[in-house]
Design a protein around this motif. Structure first.
Motif, mmCIF file in Angstrom:
data_model
loop_
_atom_site.group_PDB
_atom_site.id
_atom_site.type_symbol
_atom_site.label_atom_id
_atom_site.label_comp_id
_atom_site.label_asym_id
_atom_site.label_seq_id
_atom_site.Cartn_x
_atom_site.Cartn_y
_atom_site.Cartn_z
ATOM 1 N N ILE A 1 66.055 67.677 -118.714
ATOM 2 C CA ILE A 1 65.677 68.154 -117.386
ATOM 3 C C ILE A 1 64.295 67.660 -116.990
ATOM 4 O O ILE A 1 63.990 67.542 -115.808
ATOM 5 N N ASP A 2 63.476 67.335 -117.970
ATOM 6 C CA ASP A 2 62.138 66.843 -117.664
ATOM 7 C C ASP A 2 62.033 65.335 -117.820
ATOM 8 O O ASP A 2 60.955 64.781 -117.690
ATOM 9 N N GLU A 3 63.153 64.655 -118.099
ATOM 10 C CA GLU A 3 63.146 63.213 -118.328
ATOM 11 C C GLU A 3 64.364 62.580 -117.665
ATOM 12 O O GLU A 3 65.500 62.820 -118.077
ATOM 13 N N ASN A 4 64.120 61.765 -116.630
ATOM 14 C CA ASN A 4 65.231 61.109 -115.945
ATOM 15 C C ASN A 4 65.793 59.926 -116.719
ATOM 16 O O ASN A 4 66.995 59.699 -116.736
ATOM 17 N N GLY A 5 64.941 59.129 -117.338
ATOM 18 C CA GLY A 5 65.357 57.826 -117.824
ATOM 19 C C GLY A 5 65.289 56.808 -116.695
ATOM 20 O O GLY A 5 64.890 57.124 -115.562
ATOM 21 N N LEU A 6 65.659 55.567 -116.977
ATOM 22 C CA LEU A 6 65.555 54.493 -115.991
ATOM 23 C C LEU A 6 66.887 53.775 -115.818
ATOM 24 O O LEU A 6 67.686 53.684 -116.752
ATOM 25 N N THR A 7 67.108 53.245 -114.621
ATOM 26 C CA THR A 7 68.217 52.326 -114.390
ATOM 27 C C THR A 7 67.811 50.941 -114.879
ATOM 28 O O THR A 7 66.638 50.684 -115.195
ATOM 29 N N ALA A 8 68.774 50.013 -114.918
ATOM 30 C CA ALA A 8 68.464 48.644 -115.342
ATOM 31 C C ALA A 8 67.441 48.011 -114.412
ATOM 32 O O ALA A 8 66.518 47.320 -114.852
ATOM 33 N N ASP A 9 67.592 48.250 -113.104
ATOM 34 C CA ASP A 9 66.670 47.668 -112.130
ATOM 35 C C ASP A 9 65.255 48.200 -112.325
ATOM 36 O O ASP A 9 64.272 47.453 -112.265
ATOM 37 N N GLU A 10 65.139 49.500 -112.595
ATOM 38 C CA GLU A 10 63.820 50.106 -112.787
ATOM 39 C C GLU A 10 63.170 49.612 -114.076
ATOM 40 O O GLU A 10 61.956 49.370 -114.122
ATOM 41 N N LEU A 11 63.965 49.462 -115.127
ATOM 42 C CA LEU A 11 63.423 48.949 -116.394
ATOM 43 C C LEU A 11 62.980 47.502 -116.234
ATOM 44 O O LEU A 11 61.930 47.099 -116.753
ATOM 45 N N ALA A 12 63.756 46.701 -115.502
ATOM 46 C CA ALA A 12 63.370 45.308 -115.259
ATOM 47 C C ALA A 12 62.029 45.236 -114.546
ATOM 48 O O ALA A 12 61.174 44.390 -114.871
ATOM 49 N N GLN A 13 61.818 46.119 -113.568
ATOM 50 C CA GLN A 13 60.547 46.119 -112.838
ATOM 51 C C GLN A 13 59.381 46.458 -113.755
ATOM 52 O O GLN A 13 58.279 45.910 -113.603
ATOM 53 N N LYS A 14 59.615 47.337 -114.729
ATOM 54 C CA LYS A 14 58.566 47.662 -115.700
ATOM 55 C C LYS A 14 58.127 46.407 -116.462
ATOM 56 O O LYS A 14 56.928 46.193 -116.687
ATOM 57 N N PHE A 15 59.083 45.590 -116.866
ATOM 58 C CA PHE A 15 58.739 44.380 -117.620
ATOM 59 C C PHE A 15 58.016 43.369 -116.728
ATOM 60 O O PHE A 15 57.082 42.690 -117.181
ATOM 61 N N ILE A 16 58.427 43.270 -115.486
ATOM 62 C CA ILE A 16 57.729 42.367 -114.566
ATOM 63 C C ILE A 16 56.296 42.834 -114.371
ATOM 64 O O ILE A 16 55.346 42.028 -114.382
ATOM 65 N N ASN A 17 56.112 44.137 -114.204
ATOM 66 C CA ASN A 17 54.753 44.695 -114.037
ATOM 67 C C ASN A 17 53.898 44.446 -115.280
ATOM 68 O O ASN A 17 52.676 44.333 -115.175
ATOM 69 N N ALA A 18 54.537 44.366 -116.455
ATOM 70 C CA ALA A 18 53.805 44.124 -117.705
ATOM 71 C C ALA A 18 53.495 42.637 -117.912
ATOM 72 O O ALA A 18 52.864 42.289 -118.914
ATOM 73 N N GLY A 19 53.949 41.769 -116.992
ATOM 74 C CA GLY A 19 53.638 40.349 -117.085
ATOM 75 C C GLY A 19 54.644 39.533 -117.870
ATOM 76 O O GLY A 19 54.340 38.399 -118.279
ATOM 77 N N CYS A 20 55.859 40.055 -118.097
ATOM 78 C CA CYS A 20 56.856 39.334 -118.886
ATOM 79 C C CYS A 20 57.591 38.316 -118.016
ATOM 80 O O CYS A 20 57.928 38.585 -116.868
ATOM 81 N N VAL A 21 57.845 37.150 -118.601
ATOM 82 C CA VAL A 21 58.626 36.130 -117.898
ATOM 83 C C VAL A 21 60.111 36.276 -118.216
ATOM 84 O O VAL A 21 60.968 35.857 -117.421
ATOM 85 N N ASN A 22 60.422 36.866 -119.378
ATOM 86 C CA ASN A 22 61.814 37.116 -119.751
ATOM 87 C C ASN A 22 61.885 38.485 -120.415
ATOM 88 O O ASN A 22 60.934 38.914 -121.088
ATOM 89 N N ALA A 23 63.030 39.154 -120.246
ATOM 90 C CA ALA A 23 63.206 40.460 -120.884
ATOM 91 C C ALA A 23 64.693 40.737 -121.012
ATOM 92 O O ALA A 23 65.508 40.248 -120.212
ATOM 93 N N TRP A 24 65.043 41.557 -122.033
ATOM 94 C CA TRP A 24 66.443 41.860 -122.306
ATOM 95 C C TRP A 24 66.592 43.343 -122.623
ATOM 96 O O TRP A 24 65.702 43.976 -123.188
ATOM 97 N N ARG A 25 67.746 43.873 -122.255
ATOM 98 C CA ARG A 25 68.066 45.284 -122.516
ATOM 99 C C ARG A 25 68.612 45.418 -123.929
ATOM 100 O O ARG A 25 69.641 44.827 -124.275
ATOM 101 N N MET A 26 67.912 46.194 -124.766
ATOM 102 C CA MET A 26 68.362 46.475 -126.131
ATOM 103 C C MET A 26 69.167 47.772 -126.139
ATOM 104 O O MET A 26 69.377 48.405 -125.109
ATOM 105 N N ASP A 27 69.606 48.176 -127.325
ATOM 106 C CA ASP A 27 70.329 49.439 -127.451
ATOM 107 C C ASP A 27 69.381 50.591 -127.126
ATOM 108 O O ASP A 27 68.213 50.590 -127.532
#
Length: 821
Positions: free
Chosen positions: A508-534
Motif C-alpha cells: 500500500i505504500d509502494e507502487n512499483g514502476l511500469t516498464a516506461d517509468e523504469l526506462a526513464q529512470k535509467f535515462i535520467n541516470a545517464g545510461c545509453v543502454n538498459a535491460w529489464r532483469m527479473d
C-alpha cells in the motif's frame, strides 16, 4: 578549536576512524611508542572522517572505555574474552583534545594500556550533553615488543606469537638451563635484573624479534660476566642454531603487498605468509596465504612457480568504490534503490561479475553473507514456456565457462535477450532465441545471463511500453509492461559504468514502476543502454551482505530462495567473520534510513497508511486522486485487505461531494478513508467526512469488475430511489425510496375488490410477512386492509370501492442493493 600541529601528529600512520565505513584496520604503533603506549601522557593522535572527509568535531569530545588485563581470543564465537583479573578503565576528554581537520590528541594517564596483557573496549565521541555520537571497537596489545592496535577488526595473533609456540618445544631445554643459571647469578645482585628492551623497525618479519632477544640476552650475560662456562656457550649455540633453522625453513613471513610476496623466490611449499595489503600496505587487501605446488581455490602464482592460496583475511574484502543510494520517488509513490558499479576499482583492476548456480536453492541474502560479496542480485530471468511447464533459464556463462545452456527445443519470447559481458566488460546483446552459449563463448563472453527485454537503446526508450497487453502470460516475459511491479534492471553508461536500479512494490505504500517509468529512470541516470532483469517477489538487492529492497509477494517479506545469483566479489575476498558483523551493521543503518526517508506526512503501520494532505482544484483532479488511491491499494497484494487515510482539501464549489451532501457551495477540508477488500482486492469504498461538521459524510464505491469503475457520490443516510417495483393500473402517485435497508413508499390505491388482490409487485423483499393494516378511504368513512408479503407484493381488500391513501415503511431482507456506476 585549536589547529593541529606537526609535533602532535608526529609520524604516520595514525589511526583513522571512518564513521560511515568502519573498515577493519590493524596498526603498528611502534613509530610512536616503545614498550607501553601512552605512558607519561604521550600525545596519541586519532583522526575522525566521514567517507574519507574529515569530520567537524566542533562541540564534541573523545572518550575511551574498556577492560585491561589478561584475555584470549575465542575463535569459535569470534570475540575477545577477558580473564577474571581484568579491571575496567575509562577516560573522557573535556574538549581540549579536539583539533582541526578531524583530529583528537589523546594524552592518556600512565599505564592506561599496559605493557603486558590486553585492552579490549571502544573509542568514541560524545556531544556537549554527554550523548554518544559514534564509537568503534578497539583492542590493544604489546606483541613481541610492538604496540599493536586493532580497530573494528578481529583479534590479531602475529606471526611472532605463532613462531614462539612452534619454537618453544625445540629450545625448551636450552632455555631452562639458561634460566636456572641466570637466575642463580641474578640473586647475587638484584640491581642487575633491569629489563631488556628490543627495538624493532618492521613488522614484516616479526619472528626475528625472538632471535634478536636471544642474541641480546647472550651479550648481556657476557658483558656482565655473569656466566663464562664453555658448556653454557654450547647450549646457547645449539639453541641459536635450531632457532635459525626454524626461522629460515618453517617460520611465517610478512610482506607489504602481494607483489612483494610474489618476488620472494625462497618461499617453499608448506610456508604460511601474510600480506599487509594487496596493492599497497593497509589498502584493505591484506590476507594470509599458504604456499602450494599447484593452484587451489583463490591462488596467486609466484615468481618461483609455486602458488599462494588465500586461506584467511583480516582486512576489508569489499570493493570500496561500489556505492548505493536509496531515494523516495514521491511522484510514483515508490522507493528506488540505485547501485553504481564503476568499470575498475581504485587500482585499475576490472570489476567483473559472476553467475553462481545453487543446487540447493538459497536466498540471495543468505548467499551474499556466506560468499562475502560486495553485491548480490537475484540472477537469471526465467520463463515458463507453454501451459503447465516449469520455469526454465537461458544461456548462462561465468568465468569464461558455460554453466547452463538454453533448451533449443523451446521457443523463447522474441523480446527476451541474452546479455554477454565481454573481456573489456562491455555488454553485448543477443536474441534469447537461436543463440547458443558456445556462440557467445566463441565471441569472447566471460559472463552471460538472460534478461526479459531492453528498456533503453542508444539513450532512447526501447519502445516496449504499451506493446504487450494482448499477449498471454507465457509469451509476455517479465509481466505486462503497463503494470506496476517491484522492478529491477541493469544499465550501461558510455564510460562503462554499470547502474543497477530496483524498486519496491505491491504494497500500500509502494507502487512499483511500469516498464516506461523504469526506462526513464535509467535515462535520467545517464545510461545509453538498459535491460529489464527479473523483479517481482524474486527481487533481491544485497550490498555487503545487507538486503536493500523490501519486496512483497507470495514469499511475504522474506527473501525468496532461488537457483541463480548475480554476484560481484572482490578477488581478495575469503572467509571473513566480519562480513556478518558488517551486514548486521548495514541493516541497522538501512532500517534507520527507512524511518527517516519518508516525509512527515507519510507513515505506515501494517496494512494501514496515512498519506497526509492532498489539495484538488477541480473535478478532474479529484477523480485522478480517487483513481490513484484505488489502484494503489488494489495492486498492493495485502491478503488481509488494506486501507489508506488522509486529509483532502476541496478548494472549489459544486463538487460531486458537495452535490451529494445537498450543499453545492460546500468546500474545505475532509477526512478521507479508502478501504479495499481482502483476496483479489476487486472492490473498495472511498468515504469522506467534513472536518468541521461530521454529519456531512459521503461515499463512493469502486470495482474492478466492470468498465465504469466508480459509482456516483452518495451521502451517508441519503435516500435513494428504488427500481424494480411494478405498480398496477389501480395505483397512482407511487413513490418509493430507501435508506440503507429501510424501505419507505407511498401511493394511492383505487380498490375495486372485496377479496385479497395484488396491486404492486417487485418491491424489495421484506424480512417478514407484513401485518394487515387498516386504511381509510378519502371519505374517511370507508375501510380496507393492506399488507406487504415476503414475496415483495402489496395486497389489499376493501368492502367498498374507493381511493385509499397508503404510506408504509418496512425493513428489507437484504442490506446490499445495487448502486449505479
Amino acid at each position: 578549536m585549536k589547529e593541529i600541529t606537526q609535533e602532535e601528529i608526529g609520524r604516520a600512520p595514525y589511526p583513522i576512524f571512518d564513521i560511515l565505513k568502519p573498515y577493519a584496520h590493524i596498526y603498528d604503533m611502534s613509530v610512536r611508542f616503545n614498550g607501553r603506549i601512552a605512558d607519561n601522557r604521550t600525545p596519541m593522535p586519532f583522526r575522525w572522517v566521514e567517507g574519507r572527509v574529515p569530520k567537524n568535531l566542533e562541540g564534541l569530545h573523545a572518550f575511551i572505555e574498556g577492560q585491561e588485563g589478561h584475555g584470549h581470543y575465542d575463535k569459535k564465537h569470534d570475540r575477545i574474552v577477558m580473564e577474571m583479573d581484568a579491571y575496567p578503565v575509562r577516560w573522557e576528554g573535556d574538549g581540549t583534545e579536539v583539533r582541526s581537520g578531524g583530529f583528537t590528541i589523546l594524552r592518556l594517564p600512565d599505564k592506561f594500556w599496559g605493557k603486558e596483557g590486553l585492552f579490549s573496549g571502544y573509542i568514541g565521541l560524545k556531544d556537549e550533553n554527554g550523548v554518544t555520537v559514534t564509537s568503534v571497537d578497539v583492542w590493544f596489545k604489546i606483541l613481541g615488543g610492538i604496540p599493536t592496535m586493532g580497530i573494528a577488526a578481529k583479534y590479531f595473533i602475529t606471526d611472532f606469537d605463532k613462531a614462539m609456540a612452534e619454537a618453544q618445544g625445540k629450545i625448551d631445554d636450552a632455555l631452562r638451563i639458561l634460566r636456572e643459571r641466570y637466575q642463580a647469578e641474578v640473586k647475587k645482585n638484584e640491581d642487575m635484573s633491569a629489563q631488556t628492551r628490543a627495538s624493532l623497525s618492521e613488522l614484516e618479519n616479526s619472528i626475528q624479534i625472538y632471535k634478536a632477544r636471544v642474541e641480546q640476552l647472550y651479550e648481556k650475560i657476557a658483558s656482565d660476566d655473569i656466566v663464562q662456562r664453555p658448556e653454557l656457550d654450547k647450549k646457547i649455540g645449539d639453541a641459536k642454531t635450531e632457532l635459525t633453522e626454524l626461522i629460515n625453513n618453517k617460520a611465517n613471513k610478512a610482506y607489504d603487498t602481494v607483489a612483494d610476496m610474489q618476488h620472494d623466490t625462497k618461499l617453499e611449499t608448506g610456508n604460511t605468509v601474510q600480506t599487509l595489503g594487496y596493492h599497497s600496505r593497509n589498502d584493505g587487501g591484506g590476507s594470509v596465504y599458504r604456499i602450494l605446488d599447484q593452484a587451489d581455490g583463490f591462488s596467486i602464482q609466484l615468481d618461483n612457480g609455486k602458488w599462494a592460496q588465500q586461506i584467511n583475511i583480516t582486512d576489508n574484502n569489499y570493493y570500496g568504490n561500489i556505492s548505493y543510494s536509496i531515494d523516495r520517488d514521491h511522484s510514483y509513490h515508490t522507493t528506488c534503490y540505485t547501485v553504481t558499479i564503476p568499470k575498475t576499482d581504485f587500482f585499475g583492476e576490472q570489476i567483473m561479475p559472476e553467475m553462481n548456480y545453487h543446487q540447493n536453492w538459497i536466498s540471495p541474502n543468505a548467499w551474499a553473507r556466506q560468499y562475502h560479496t560486495t553485491l548480490t542480485l537475484n540472477g537469471d530471468a526465467s520463463i515458463r514456456i507453454g501451459p503447465g511447464e516449469t520455469y526454465m533459464n537461458g544461456n548462462i556463462i561465468s568465468g569464461g565457462r558455460i554453466i547452463h545452456e538454453a533448451d533449443p527445443s523451446k521457443t523463447y519470447p522474441d523480446r527476451m535477450k541474452s546479455l554477454a559481458i565481454m573481456a573489456d566488460r562491455s555488454i553485448r546483446e543477443y536474441p534469447a532465441n537461436g543463440t547458443t552459449a558456445q556462440q557467445m563463448l566463441n565471441d569472447g563472453a566471460k559472463v552471460a545471463f538472460t534478461v526479459y527485454y531492453p528498456l533503453v537503446k542508444n539513450g532512447q526508450k526501447s519502445g516496449y511500453a504499451d506493446t504487450d497487453n494482448e499477449l498471454s502470460d507465457n509469451l509476455r516475459a517479465g509481466g505486462r509492461v503497463t503494470d506496476h511491479y517491484p522492478a529491477m534492471g541493469i544499465g550501461e553508461k558510455a564510460d562503462g559504468t554499470w547502474i543497477i536500479i530496483g524498486t519496491d512494490g505491491r504494497r500500500i505504500d509502494e507502487n512499483g514502476l511500469t516498464a516506461d517509468e523504469l526506462a526513464q529512470k535509467f535515462i535520467n541516470a545517464g545510461c545509453v543502454n538498459a535491460w529489464r532483469m527479473d523483479g517481482g517477489g524474486s527481487e533481491s538487492i544485497n550490498y555487503r551482505g545487507s538486503k536493500l529492497n523490501q519486496n512483497y509477494d507470495d514469499n511475504g517479506l522474506t527473501d525468496r530462495a532461488l537457483q541463480w545469483t548475480f554476484d560481484i566479489r572482490k578477488p581478495t575476498a575469503a572467509d571473513n567473520g566480519n562480513s556478518y558483523a558488517m551486514a548486521g551493521t548495514g541493516e541497522q543503518k538501512l532500517n534507520l534510513f527507512r524511518q527517516i526517508m519518508y516525509p512527515v506526512n507519510t507513515f505506515l503501520l501494517s496494512s494501514f497508511a496515512i498519506l497526509g494532505n492532498r489539495k484538488v482544484n477541480n473535478e478532474d483532479e479529484l477523480n485522478s486522486f480517487l483513481d490513484e488511491v484505488a489502484w494503489k491499494l488494489n495492486e498492493s497484494q495485502m491478503t488481509q485487505g488494506a486501507h489508506l487515510s488522509g486529509i483532502l482539501t476541496v478548494t472549489y464549489q459544486n463538487s460531486g461531494i458537495a452535490q451529494a451532501l445537498g450543499y453545492p457551495t460546500m468546500s474545505g477540508d475532509f477526512l478521507w478513508d479508502y478501504t479495499c477488500t481482502a483476496g483479489n482486492h476487486n472492490t473498495g469504498m472511498f468515504t469522506v467526512k467534513n472536518v468541521n461538521t461530521h454529519q456531512f459524510q459521503a461515499y463512493k464505491q469502486f470495482t474492478k469488475l466492470q468498465e465504469n469503475h466508480w459509482s456516483q457520490w452518495f451521502a451517508t443516510n441519503q435516500t435513494v430511489d428504488v427500481s424494480g417495483a411494478n405498480p398496477g393500473s389501480n395505483i397512482s402517485d407511487f413513490h418509493i425510496q430507501r435508506i440503507n435497508n429501510t424501505i419507505e413508499f407511498q401511493c394511492k390505491i383505487h380498490a375495486d375488490s372485496n377479496t385479497w388482490k395484488t396491486y404492486i409487485t417487485g418491491l424489495p423483499l421484506p424480512k417478514y410477512d407484513g401485518l394487515s393494516l387498516p386504511v381509510f378511504g378519502e371519505g374517511q368513512n370507508k375501510i380496507g386492509f393492506v399488507n406487504v408479503d415476503k414475496g415483495g407484493k402489496l395486497n389489499m381488500r376493501a368492502d367498498t370501492n374507493d381511493t385509499y391513501n397508503f404510506h408504509y415503511t418496512y425493513l428489507a431482507k437484504n442490506v446490499d442493493y445495487d448502486i449505479p456506476y
